[in-house]
Design an enzyme around this catalytic site. Structure first.
Site, PDB file in Angstrom:
ATOM      1  CD  GLU A   1     -11.281 -41.074 -12.509  1.00 32.68           C
ATOM      2  OE1 GLU A   1     -10.512 -41.763 -13.220  1.00 32.68           O
ATOM      3  OE2 GLU A   1     -11.983 -40.148 -12.978  1.00 32.68           O
TER       4      GLU A   1
ATOM      5  CE  LYS B   1     -11.177 -36.929 -14.571  1.00 35.04           C
ATOM      6  NZ  LYS B   1     -11.685 -38.289 -14.867  1.00 35.04           N
TER       7      LYS B   1
ATOM      8  CB  CYS C   1      -8.078 -40.136 -14.639  1.00 32.43           C
ATOM      9  SG  CYS C   1      -7.912 -41.504 -15.805  1.00 32.43           S
TER      10      CYS C   1
END
Lengths: 541, 541
Positions: free
Chosen positions: A44, A111, A147
């Site tokens: 990330e 994200k 994540c």
């Protein structure tokens, strides 16, 4: 459809240094190409590193990202999946992943789940994405997640319903005790539940107070672990997908570390990264003959080697002879530069100067603090003159209750044991001795009753409960957020609990001025425990 | 329909102390009832105070809030509108306002716009509300909003479309230079644009690094200001609505303060609140004969009175005689306890102890830091012995470039000038002298070229650009987030800009260990400038 190979770049970025990070990403990609990898996946926000905090708000980030993309677009013949800050024309900023091949961007994923709790502040910086990314390559259907996304069942479910076979997950998931194995187990169950393969690539390295352990892995849709990378190691790992078996081949699966090894190695890596990335030639620390400084010294030596480590013993009237002996012995065992600087004259000069103010007022902690501050000033003087970083040696139990002197033993740029309770300090010392032929920490340092040696015959346990009791109360109050009443109800003595909690609350100002140090628990004294200093909260209820 | 009276409780909560806050809210309500008020409005989150940070996460908050509601429900014959943490049964937590009369809850409003930028972290704690609250009372239609809500045109517009006549706005809006007047002007325009009256009640008081100025006000739908309360004063103010005029009567409209008065009074209030709420009997500071400590002393005396303030001059070989004279003169003018403690013997004892390590290495900043740390240790000794809080005296320009010694002149619990650039320090000193018959800061302290007096004949300007230039570069880099290239393009010398920015970047570790201090700019070195310490960002672009 054919078999293919995925490279997991367990990458250690230098936060903020986009130029260096991109260069090193290209190096790792070249390495992956040599191994005939078809796809390389980075963690990330690999381009800027995690967490970049308010650097993310600097307007020139746009320009830098453009230059970085230009560099990366020169890479040929491999699909790169990497993390970057996506600043869109409508003024939004996303935590994103790019899928790039031969300079073409095949897809961008923003994200969707932004953590804004514990150590995370992602809503301060990013907008939420609302779309999934799926791409087909080599006849295989890939999805991308970042994540926190994988901890939202809804998000992963939605993606799996798009007939994705393998999800590439880019992570910068900070370490805490047990977390490496917890991730593998949780993701393995998730893979099984949703019938997907997960390629989980995690950042590695220390960044200020955060440890990133790496421990990247690949799990198949049957829940089997095809790859588990070692923790704390920057390296590219490979996973081969076998199209006939419709699964990743079972490759190197590094067993999880025992708890003490896991913590110890994490502290070593974090300490090394802090020293090197801050550009210090070496470190210096005060060695007292006690266990905290002994363990800190061992970690420092394991991190950067004995030749870069300097230890100074600073005895005073109340320092036992065995403290001096033990300190000298350890320094000798470890082969570090060792010096002795008595502080009696300094303390006396302070006392003489203060006499007109103090008169004959009885001695109290003031005089103890003068000893600690004389030592702190000496260490800082040596640091200033020779450029070594001062390592602070206090532990979490001390910092919690304020049994440490601000500007005294608290001086330093990095507090190695800041998040390590005293009971764990003992365990770590024993662990470290257990892995070398001769003990690096003298046995007596571990078995002696702990003492700050600031008064004649002083023992920590004269004014604090036994460390087993203290640490249990601290854990309940700090990590578990229990109230005073709850903790007493667990069976601890009322007076003791009240005293401990009062000390914790009163010492917020001290901790706020302490050095940063690596986080190993779920509630370190750092960005994840944000307490006001002026605070009228009564702990009772 | 009839005329009515609204009480604006410009309230100064003790953060976390729900019990005390509720008791004081009841007292203010009783006062409002004596004045025949129909409604009393408190600031945002008045019950727990703002910002309560991670206290909001403590599970026992639920129990405490329940007890607080019980207390408040005993109040009769007035509508109370106050801020509280609304924890709902589905596990959500809201930043909310309750409308209560005679123990009955007439309505609850959950804040819809949660700031999560600058000093704010509300998304860490709260969920967003999605519903407006409108209630009718005395034939008048009221709406309720909370702080950030009023800065969203969409939100206020939606509410105004529900035929609301008057919006009660609960705020905890932190101070920065010019903000008090900016709020009034913006809200007056908004009121006019949307044809609503706004009753704007703001928290007052210092809380850690935040100053809440109060400056509550009432604006009518024609944009006229019916009430503007003074800044920095805890008090209940009243606004009368005249039903025949369909407007609030024009009452007390306190003129805005001049900038220096606004800053100065804010620093005084913040310092007083920090000292008192932390429970210190008084303060102590090092008086150097320079302008920073002189201004800090003046603020301290204005905050808590001379009898609680102690000043110590700590001369060394390089201290000019006029420094000692000026310090003594100011201490005498202000009537504070004054002492002199020479540090020569202490510095010598450090030098002797370090000689075996240093040998004949040439003197550098190490020796300067020994002077500063000897002083710091003396101040802390006096603080430890007598219990007074040490005030740190450094300014923002120094802290920015690291022209200050960690554990030396940086010691202290509260850094009064932490967010005040040096050029503003001069202005504030002149301002303070202008408001009393005899100057409280000796003229020579203001006119002398600034010097740290750590070397013979040292002047700040030997190693730093002129403060006008330095502060302009710092402002561009810190407040405006400009890059190095942008700043050079503004016409500053390249070498100077590069040096200043490098210093700012390199000294993050120092600032991180510094005391907190009151925020007056839009980018203080505190929770609103979150920079990594390990940071590879290159300032160039």
């Amino acid at each position: 459809m054919k078999s293919f190979k995925i490279a997991l770049a367990q990458f250690s970025p230098h936060v903020g240094n986009i130029e260096i990070n991109v260069q090193r990403m290209i190096e790792q990609t070249n390495e992956a190409k040599k191994q005939h990898a078809d796809i390389i996946v980075f963690p990330e926000l690999s381009m800027i590193g995690y967490p970049a905090e308010d650097l993310l708000l600097r307007p020139s980030l746009t320009k830098r990202s453009e230059l970085a993309f230009k560099q990366l677009s020169k890479v040929k013949d491999i699909v790169m999946v990497f993390g970057f800050v996506n600043q869109t024309e409508d003024g939004q900023r996303y935590n994103s992943a790019a899928v790039m091949k031969d300079g073409q961007i095949l897809g961008i994923y923003n994200k969707q789940n932004l953590p804004n709790y514990s150590v995370f502040d992602e809503k301060r910086y990013f907008s939420e994405g609302h779309q999934h990314l799926v791409f087909e390559y080599l006849g295989h259907k890939f999805g991308v997640l970042i994540c926190e996304d994988t901890w939202s069942l809804k998000t992963v479910q939605q993606l799996s319903q798009l007939n994705v076979e393998t999800v590439l997950v880019l992570n910068s998931s900070p370490y805490e005790v047990g977390k490496p194995q917890h991730r593998v187990i949780t993701m393995s169950e998730l893979a099984k539940q949703l019938n997907i393969n997960l390629v989980y690539v995690n950042q590695v390295g220390g960044q200020d107070d955060l440890i990133f352990d790496g421990t990247s892995f690949v799990v198949n849709q049957d829940g089997s672990i095809a790859l588990q990378a070692p923790s704390y190691k920057e390296m590219v790992f490979f996973a081969e997908y076998d199209v006939t078996q419709k699964a990743f081949k079972i490759g190197e699966v590094t067993p999880a570390l025992d708890t003490m090894a896991e913590i110890y190695q994490g502290l070593v890596m974090a300490t090394r990264d802090y020293i090197n990335r801050s550009g210090f030639p070496g470190v210096i620390l005060g060695l007292s003959g006690g266990i905290d400084s002994a363990l800190t010294l061992a970690i420092a030596v394991d991190a950067i080697g004995p030749e870069k480590v300097q230890a100074v013993m600073m005895p005073y009237t109340y320092t036992a002879q065995i403290s001096v002996e033990d300190a000298a012995e350890q320094a000798k065992n470890l082969g570090v530069v060792f010096g002795i600087a008595e502080i009696n004259n300094i303390v006396n000069s302070f006392m003489q100067t203060l006499f007109p103010f103090f008169g004959n007022s009885p001695a109290d902690t003031t005089e103890e603090n003068l000893q600690a501050r004389s030592r702190g000033t000496l260490l800082m003087g040596l640091s200033n003159k020779f450029g070594n970083l001062v390592l602070s040696t206090g532990n979490k139990s001390e910092l919690a209750v304020g049994y440490c002197t601000l500007y005294g033993d608290m001086v330093g740029g990095y507090a190695v044991l800041k998040d390590v309770y005293k009971t764990i300090v003992f365990e770590l010392a024993k662990y470290r001795n257990s892995i070398s032929e001769t003990p690096v920490i003298p046995e007596r340092v571990i078995t002696r009753p702990p003492s700050a040696e600031l008064r004649p015959d002083q023992k920590d346990q004269d004014s604090l409960p036994a460390y087993e009791v203290l640490d249990a109360i601290l854990y309940a109050y700090i990590e578990e957020d229990l109230s005073q009443d709850d903790i007493i109800a667990k069976g601890f003595e009322k007076d003791v609990v009240e005293k401990v909690i009062q000390l914790v609350d009163r010492n917020e100002y001290k901790r706020r001025q302490g050095a940063i140090g690596p986080r190993i628990t779920s509630r370190a004294f750092s960005r994840e425990r944000r307490y006001p200093i002026v605070n009228g909260w009564k702990p009772g209820v």
